[in-house]
Design a protein around this motif. Structure first.
Motif, short mmCIF file in Angstrom:
data_model
loop_
_atom_site.label_atom_id
_atom_site.label_comp_id
_atom_site.label_asym_id
_atom_site.label_seq_id
_atom_site.Cartn_x
_atom_site.Cartn_y
_atom_site.Cartn_z
N HIS A 77 31.99 15.18 54.59
CA HIS A 77 30.84 14.56 54.39
C HIS A 77 30.76 13.21 55.15
CE1 HIS A 77 30.18 16.60 50.07
NE2 HIS A 77 29.95 17.32 51.22
N THR A 86 37.19 16.95 51.80
CA THR A 86 37.90 17.41 50.79
C THR A 86 38.38 18.77 51.02
OG1 THR A 86 35.68 18.17 50.11
CG2 THR A 86 36.29 16.43 48.60
N LEU A 88 41.57 22.03 50.27
CA LEU A 88 42.82 22.47 49.59
C LEU A 88 43.87 22.53 50.54
CD1 LEU A 88 40.90 25.34 47.65
CD2 LEU A 88 41.18 23.05 47.07
N VAL A 99 44.62 19.95 45.53
CA VAL A 99 43.27 19.52 46.12
C VAL A 99 43.44 18.30 46.64
CG1 VAL A 99 42.47 18.84 43.98
CG2 VAL A 99 40.78 19.24 45.68
N LEU A 121 46.28 21.64 41.95
CA LEU A 121 45.22 22.52 41.69
C LEU A 121 45.65 23.76 40.63
CD1 LEU A 121 42.27 23.45 42.66
CD2 LEU A 121 43.52 24.74 44.22
N THR A 123 43.78 26.10 39.46
CA THR A 123 43.06 27.25 39.60
C THR A 123 43.27 28.07 40.66
OG1 THR A 123 41.36 25.76 40.72
CG2 THR A 123 40.88 26.23 38.73
N ARG A 126 42.62 31.78 42.05
CA ARG A 126 41.44 32.21 42.41
C ARG A 126 41.40 32.48 43.83
NH1 ARG A 126 37.25 28.29 40.68
NH2 ARG A 126 36.07 29.39 42.25
N HIS A 127 42.11 31.74 44.78
CA HIS A 127 42.29 31.42 46.13
C HIS A 127 43.15 32.34 46.95
CE1 HIS A 127 39.63 27.77 46.02
NE2 HIS A 127 40.46 27.75 44.85
N ALA B 40 36.20 16.37 42.06
CA ALA B 40 37.30 16.96 41.81
C ALA B 40 37.80 16.79 40.45
CB ALA B 40 38.40 17.27 42.93
N ASP B 45 38.79 22.99 41.16
CA ASP B 45 38.33 23.09 42.29
C ASP B 45 37.35 22.18 42.78
OD1 ASP B 45 39.26 25.22 44.11
OD2 ASP B 45 38.59 26.65 42.63
N VAL B 46 37.12 21.57 43.93
CA VAL B 46 36.24 20.64 44.39
C VAL B 46 34.89 21.22 44.14
CG1 VAL B 46 35.68 19.33 46.12
CG2 VAL B 46 37.90 19.96 46.29
N ARG B 48 30.91 20.55 45.18
CA ARG B 48 30.39 20.00 46.48
C ARG B 48 28.73 20.06 46.08
NH1 ARG B 48 34.98 22.96 49.16
NH2 ARG B 48 36.08 21.05 50.21
#
Lengths: 140, 140
Positions: A77, A86, A88, A99, A121, A123, A126-127, B40, B45-46, B48
């Motif tokens: 951004h 941002t 991971l 994160v 992180l 979660t 999920r990745h 976050a 998770d982030v 956006r």
């Protein structure tokens, strides 16, 4: 993607490359030397000021077992001459486990890291697992 | 401390006030509406984009048991029209339990939140318990 976003991505990747390759000199050059800097390592208090931040990285990178961190899910951004990244973080073969926020700002026209914050992180399942790291730029 | 630092501190405190007072409207106004935003939450998770970020805050603030978060150890780093705030978060009577990064940027001259990242602080025992929260600005 804009040219500036590309430039930020390159600066962000240079940070992770220095981390992965335990390149203290590159890490020192990546952090801003004029702008105020801060760094929050996972679970730790915030370090403020270049001396404290660079010293912490020297400690991490000089450690034989410092993790070979990869980053994924990178989003840039741009805010004028500053950019917030941002992403991971994790190690090859595992899903990402952290994160991260990285803030870059220009110093004499060059993007320098002014802020790094990494936290766990929960979660991660999920990745997808992270792939192999890029070929190192040096043999250190 | 400069006037700009004061202004950033006020914007940062307005964010925690909205959080503490579960003021959805104030929280929506605090986040930037033009600049790209990211958030976050601890362990998550982030998120956006304004829609995802504001929706997450709506969910938190509409929850009867959302924590009455206070912030302490606030340090402001100004980078042109952007500012990076680092602070610790926690609840009254306990030592802080989270470390936070908040990034503000100007939108039509007004400082707006563009990034929030909070993660667990494992060094909490080193810190003093947080005091009582300021008097609420409304009775919600």
């Amino acid at each position: 993607m804009t040219d500036i976003e590309d430039e930020v991505r390159e600066a962000n990747e240079a940070f992770y490359r220095a981390f992965r390759e335990r390149d203290v000199r590159a890490m020192e050059a990546i952090w801003a030397s004029e702008a105020p800097v801060a760094c929050a390592h996972p679970g730790m208090d915030v370090l403020r000021g270049r001396d404290a931040v660079v010293e912490s990285w020297r400690g991490i990178l000089n450690h034989d077992e410092s993790p070979r961190i990869l980053c994924t899910d990178v989003v840039v951004h741009v805010l004028g001459d500053t950019a917030v990244v941002t992403c991971l973080e994790g190690v090859s073969g595992d899903p990402p486990s952290l994160v991260a926020t990285n803030v870059f700002s220009r110093e004499a026209g060059i993007l320098k890291l002014v802020h790094h914050h990494a936290g766990p992180l929960s979660t991660r399942s999920r990745h997808e697992p992270l792939g192999a790291p890029p070929t190192p730029t040096s043999l250190n």
